[in-house]
Design a protein around this motif. Structure first.
Motif, PDB file in Angstrom:
ATOM      1  N   GLY A   1       5.897 -15.011 -38.562  1.00 52.97           N
ATOM      2  CA  GLY A   1       4.999 -13.883 -38.215  1.00 52.97           C
ATOM      3  C   GLY A   1       5.684 -12.608 -38.521  1.00 52.97           C
ATOM      4  O   GLY A   1       4.931 -11.709 -39.229  1.00 52.97           O
ATOM      5  N   GLN A   2       6.910 -12.274 -38.001  1.00 58.90           N
ATOM      6  CA  GLN A   2       7.725 -11.065 -38.660  1.00 58.90           C
ATOM      7  C   GLN A   2       7.668 -10.586 -39.967  1.00 58.90           C
ATOM      8  O   GLN A   2       7.600  -9.724 -40.489  1.00 58.90           O
TER       9      GLN A   2
ATOM     10  N   LYS B   1       5.795 -12.004 -42.331  1.00 60.04           N
ATOM     11  CA  LYS B   1       4.368 -11.741 -43.045  1.00 60.04           C
ATOM     12  C   LYS B   1       4.090 -10.500 -42.659  1.00 60.04           C
ATOM     13  O   LYS B   1       3.597  -9.680 -43.554  1.00 60.04           O
ATOM     14  N   LYS B   2       4.371  -9.804 -41.502  1.00 50.82           N
ATOM     15  CA  LYS B   2       3.990  -8.435 -40.993  1.00 50.82           C
ATOM     16  C   LYS B   2       4.912  -7.483 -41.911  1.00 50.82           C
ATOM     17  O   LYS B   2       4.337  -6.563 -42.403  1.00 50.82           O
ATOM     18  N   PHE B   3       6.180  -7.964 -42.145  1.00 50.40           N
ATOM     19  CA  PHE B   3       6.968  -6.888 -42.958  1.00 50.40           C
ATOM     20  C   PHE B   3       6.519  -6.731 -44.426  1.00 50.40           C
ATOM     21  O   PHE B   3       6.404  -5.552 -45.022  1.00 50.40           O
TER      22      PHE B   3
ATOM     23  N   ALA C   1       3.589  -7.337 -45.504  1.00 48.38           N
ATOM     24  CA  ALA C   1       2.163  -6.765 -45.522  1.00 48.38           C
ATOM     25  C   ALA C   1       2.353  -5.195 -45.496  1.00 48.38           C
ATOM     26  O   ALA C   1       1.757  -4.559 -46.124  1.00 48.38           O
ATOM     27  N   LYS C   2       3.366  -4.867 -44.848  1.00 47.46           N
ATOM     28  CA  LYS C   2       3.865  -3.227 -44.701  1.00 47.46           C
ATOM     29  C   LYS C   2       4.461  -2.805 -45.860  1.00 47.46           C
ATOM     30  O   LYS C   2       4.340  -1.629 -46.348  1.00 47.46           O
ATOM     31  N   TYR C   3       5.580  -3.348 -46.262  1.00 47.93           N
ATOM     32  CA  TYR C   3       6.538  -2.943 -47.212  1.00 47.93           C
ATOM     33  C   TYR C   3       6.578  -3.635 -48.482  1.00 47.93           C
ATOM     34  O   TYR C   3       7.227  -3.094 -49.435  1.00 47.93           O
TER      35      TYR C   3
ATOM     36  N   GLN D   1       3.283  -9.356 -51.767  1.00 48.64           N
ATOM     37  CA  GLN D   1       2.144  -9.503 -50.832  1.00 48.64           C
ATOM     38  C   GLN D   1       1.139 -10.798 -51.039  1.00 48.64           C
ATOM     39  O   GLN D   1       0.837 -11.463 -50.324  1.00 48.64           O
TER      40      GLN D   1
ATOM     41  N   LYS E   1       0.913 -14.170 -49.283  1.00 52.89           N
ATOM     42  CA  LYS E   1      -0.471 -14.528 -48.396  1.00 52.89           C
ATOM     43  C   LYS E   1      -0.612 -16.218 -48.241  1.00 52.89           C
ATOM     44  O   LYS E   1      -1.294 -16.732 -47.501  1.00 52.89           O
TER      45      LYS E   1
ATOM     46  N   TRP F   1      13.853  -8.293 -46.223  1.00 49.99           N
ATOM     47  CA  TRP F   1      13.568  -8.676 -44.869  1.00 49.99           C
ATOM     48  C   TRP F   1      14.761  -8.902 -44.151  1.00 49.99           C
ATOM     49  O   TRP F   1      14.975  -8.515 -43.079  1.00 49.99           O
TER      50      TRP F   1
END
Length: 196
Positions: free
Chosen positions: A87-88, A90-92, A94-96, A102, A106, A159
């Motif tokens: 999850g971390q 995927k969030k990374f 999505a943001k960077y 991206q 997904k 990441w």
């Protein structure tokens, strides 16, 4: 005559005091004779340049955050075995991540651990379809999945603080075949997924 001049002086003083009080009262309550129009006095040009005096009781301001995110420093095996890391990641992204990264990430649904091979690897499960290698156009689909895997590996390398040569394998939705294999490196796409 002395008492008359004292009376005159007291009277004059009383008139001056009353006049002064009346003048002050009219200033405090506003003078009705003045127009209700807005004041034409402009603020001084340096008024905005003054800085407020800092009090020793003022709350400290937070320090600005750096634009560069911190990289994950766990080993590849720890990443695969630690709940929440997927999850971390995927969030990374999505943001960077870039738009290509991206879109590719997904499709990931999780990762399932490190497999043995020439290099340590992480197997990412996905919703990519299983490729029918005997069907027409299979090579085009396979090449597309390889490129997407390279974007995923590139995002993973941004990441993760890479401490070992590693491989990312993207497993298709059937869970049987690797939809793509790429070396985890920041220039994975340009290197066509090669670890060399």
């Amino acid at each position: 005559m002395g008492s008359k001049s004292n009376e005159f002086a007291v009277g004059l003083t009383a008139v001056l005091v009353v006049s002064l009080v009346a003048a002050l009262a009219s200033q405090c309550s506003g003078d009705d004779r003045k127009s209700n129009a807005a004041s034409t006095v402009k603020p001084h040009a340096t008024a905005g340049l003054l800085k407020p005096v800092e009090s020793k009781f003022a709350e400290p301001q937070p320090e600005p955050t750096s634009a560069e995110p911190k990289k994950v420093t766990m080993t590849l095996a720890e990443i695969a075995d630690t709940p929440g890391t997927f999850g971390q990641f995927k969030k990374f992204v999505a943001k960077y991540g870039t738009a290509d990264q991206q879109k590719a990430v997904k499709h990931l649904t999780g990762w399932r651990g490190v497999s043995d091979g020439a290099y340590p690897s992480i197997d990412a499960t996905s919703d990519f379809p299983t490729v029918d290698y005997e069907a027409d156009g299979a090579s085009t689909v396979t090449e597309d999945l390889e490129v997407r895997t390279q974007y995923i590996a590139e995002a993973f390398a941004e990441w993760w603080q890479i401490d070992e040569i590693s491989v990312l394998k993207v497993i298709d939705r059937g869970g049987k075949y690797a939809a793509g294999v790429s070396c985890i490196r920041t220039d994975s796409s340009e290197a066509h997924g090669s670890c060399l």
